[in-house]
Structure formats: C-alpha cells, structure tokens
Design a protein around this motif. Sequence first.
Motif, PDB file in Angstrom:
ATOM      1  N   MET A   1       0.822  -1.191   0.000  1.00 27.72           N
ATOM      2  CA  MET A   1       0.000   0.000   0.000  1.00 27.72           C
ATOM      3  C   MET A   1       0.868   1.258   0.000  1.00 27.72           C
ATOM      4  O   MET A   1       0.466   2.271  -0.497  1.00 27.72           O
ATOM      5  CB  MET A   1      -0.905  -0.015   1.232  1.00 27.72           C
ATOM      6  N   ASN A   2       2.049   1.206   0.580  1.00 31.00           N
ATOM      7  CA  ASN A   2       2.898   2.383   0.609  1.00 31.00           C
ATOM      8  C   ASN A   2       3.794   2.467  -0.602  1.00 31.00           C
ATOM      9  O   ASN A   2       4.747   3.207  -0.610  1.00 31.00           O
ATOM     10  CB  ASN A   2       3.746   2.387   1.886  1.00 31.00           C
ATOM     11  N   GLY A   3       3.513   1.718  -1.663  1.00 32.14           N
ATOM     12  CA  GLY A   3       4.316   1.719  -2.863  1.00 32.14           C
ATOM     13  C   GLY A   3       4.519   3.102  -3.447  1.00 32.14           C
ATOM     14  O   GLY A   3       5.531   3.378  -4.064  1.00 32.14           O
ATOM     15  N   LEU A   4       3.570   3.990  -3.241  1.00 32.76           N
ATOM     16  CA  LEU A   4       3.686   5.367  -3.709  1.00 32.76           C
ATOM     17  C   LEU A   4       4.956   6.008  -3.181  1.00 32.76           C
ATOM     18  O   LEU A   4       5.636   6.735  -3.879  1.00 32.76           O
ATOM     19  CB  LEU A   4       2.460   6.168  -3.263  1.00 32.76           C
ATOM     20  N   PHE A   5       5.298   5.714  -1.943  1.00 36.28           N
ATOM     21  CA  PHE A   5       6.451   6.343  -1.311  1.00 36.28           C
ATOM     22  C   PHE A   5       7.750   5.574  -1.536  1.00 36.28           C
ATOM     23  O   PHE A   5       8.794   5.996  -1.090  1.00 36.28           O
ATOM     24  CB  PHE A   5       6.187   6.542   0.176  1.00 36.28           C
ATOM     25  N   ASP A   6       7.679   4.428  -2.202  1.00 38.25           N
ATOM     26  CA  ASP A   6       8.890   3.672  -2.501  1.00 38.25           C
ATOM     27  C   ASP A   6       9.749   4.393  -3.524  1.00 38.25           C
ATOM     28  O   ASP A   6      10.959   4.258  -3.527  1.00 38.25           O
ATOM     29  CB  ASP A   6       8.544   2.271  -3.013  1.00 38.25           C
ATOM     30  N   ASP A   7       9.142   5.154  -4.405  1.00 37.80           N
ATOM     31  CA  ASP A   7       9.859   5.949  -5.396  1.00 37.80           C
ATOM     32  C   ASP A   7      10.081   7.328  -4.786  1.00 37.80           C
ATOM     33  O   ASP A   7       9.130   8.063  -4.537  1.00 37.80           O
ATOM     34  CB  ASP A   7       9.038   6.068  -6.674  1.00 37.80           C
ATOM     35  N   PRO A   8      11.343   7.708  -4.507  1.00 37.48           N
ATOM     36  CA  PRO A   8      11.595   8.976  -3.815  1.00 37.48           C
ATOM     37  C   PRO A   8      11.040  10.197  -4.553  1.00 37.48           C
ATOM     38  O   PRO A   8      10.539  11.121  -3.921  1.00 37.48           O
ATOM     39  CB  PRO A   8      13.120   9.057  -3.696  1.00 37.48           C
ATOM     40  N   LEU A   9      11.104  10.204  -5.880  1.00 36.57           N
ATOM     41  CA  LEU A   9      10.592  11.360  -6.620  1.00 36.57           C
ATOM     42  C   LEU A   9       9.080  11.479  -6.494  1.00 36.57           C
ATOM     43  O   LEU A   9       8.538  12.552  -6.235  1.00 36.57           O
ATOM     44  CB  LEU A   9      10.997  11.267  -8.092  1.00 36.57           C
ATOM     45  N   VAL A  10       8.396  10.359  -6.676  1.00 36.39           N
ATOM     46  CA  VAL A  10       6.935  10.367  -6.586  1.00 36.39           C
ATOM     47  C   VAL A  10       6.498  10.637  -5.154  1.00 36.39           C
ATOM     48  O   VAL A  10       5.611  11.450  -4.902  1.00 36.39           O
ATOM     49  CB  VAL A  10       6.356   9.034  -7.100  1.00 36.39           C
ATOM     50  N   ASP A  30      -3.473  -2.203  -7.729  1.00 29.64           N
ATOM     51  CA  ASP A  30      -2.829  -1.730  -8.955  1.00 29.64           C
ATOM     52  C   ASP A  30      -3.675  -2.177 -10.139  1.00 29.64           C
ATOM     53  O   ASP A  30      -4.064  -3.342 -10.225  1.00 29.64           O
ATOM     54  CB  ASP A  30      -1.423  -2.317  -9.106  1.00 29.64           C
ATOM     55  N   LEU A  31      -3.957  -1.256 -11.030  1.00 33.92           N
ATOM     56  CA  LEU A  31      -4.746  -1.576 -12.215  1.00 33.92           C
ATOM     57  C   LEU A  31      -3.916  -1.369 -13.468  1.00 33.92           C
ATOM     58  O   LEU A  31      -3.303  -0.320 -13.634  1.00 33.92           O
ATOM     59  CB  LEU A  31      -5.977  -0.669 -12.301  1.00 33.92           C
ATOM     60  N   GLU A  74     -16.322   5.468 -11.383  1.00 38.94           N
ATOM     61  CA  GLU A  74     -17.031   5.902 -10.168  1.00 38.94           C
ATOM     62  C   GLU A  74     -16.894   4.870  -9.056  1.00 38.94           C
ATOM     63  O   GLU A  74     -16.759   5.230  -7.877  1.00 38.94           O
ATOM     64  CB  GLU A  74     -18.486   6.196 -10.485  1.00 38.94           C
ATOM     65  N   THR A  75     -16.888   3.589  -9.403  1.00 41.59           N
ATOM     66  CA  THR A  75     -16.675   2.538  -8.406  1.00 41.59           C
ATOM     67  C   THR A  75     -15.274   2.636  -7.822  1.00 41.59           C
ATOM     68  O   THR A  75     -15.084   2.511  -6.611  1.00 41.59           O
ATOM     69  CB  THR A  75     -16.893   1.145  -9.033  1.00 41.59           C
ATOM     70  N   LEU A  76     -14.279   2.878  -8.669  1.00 39.34           N
ATOM     71  CA  LEU A  76     -12.910   3.040  -8.181  1.00 39.34           C
ATOM     72  C   LEU A  76     -12.804   4.236  -7.239  1.00 39.34           C
ATOM     73  O   LEU A  76     -12.098   4.182  -6.232  1.00 39.34           O
ATOM     74  CB  LEU A  76     -11.939   3.205  -9.351  1.00 39.34           C
TER      75      LEU A  76
END
Length: 103
Positions: A1-10, A30-31, A74-76
Amino acid sequence: MNGLFDDPLVGDAALRMMDAGDRSRMLPIDLPLKCMIADGRLAMVHLDTADYDSSAHLVVYRSGLLTLLIDFFETLCEMVIPLSRERQPAETAAGLSQRERTI
C-alpha cells in the motif's frame, strides 16, 4: 500500500502536494489501465499496458461501453484511501482506520 512512497521522486512530490493542501488519495490495488473520460461523452483507453509510451488508443463515444467505463471509474473513486502526512493511508473509504482494519 505504501508503494507510492517507494519511489523517492513520486513520494516527495506527493508529500509536497499534501503540504500545499492537496488531499491525496490512492487505490488499494494496482490496475493495468490507463483511461481518460471527458465530460461523460468520450473516453480514450490506452491499449498497450506493457508500453504506455505507445500511441495505441481506443476512442469510445457514447455507448454501453462508455457507460461501463464511467461506472467503473465511479466505483474506483469509492475505493480510494486518503493519504496522511505520515506516509500511511489515513483511513479506508469505508471509514476504518489501519488499527480497525487489522482487528
């Protein structure tokens, strides 16, 4: 779930946006889909999920398929999880905290 923060730039960009007042959210899944919907009248779906740089797209006009894509989007949106400054999802879309989900 914290994959967003695994990339330092993102991750750093997301934190800067949150500091500036953005209410950042993310999906708990992930889609392999890249899609744009415009004014409920038109959608553009990227066809090659292995190569997002390719220019292969499907343009979808008013139809049952467009209605499906809008309903899917909308469901997402109902599934998104708000992010907090502590780099953790604040709570689920259902209103449960991380502790409540663990229990």
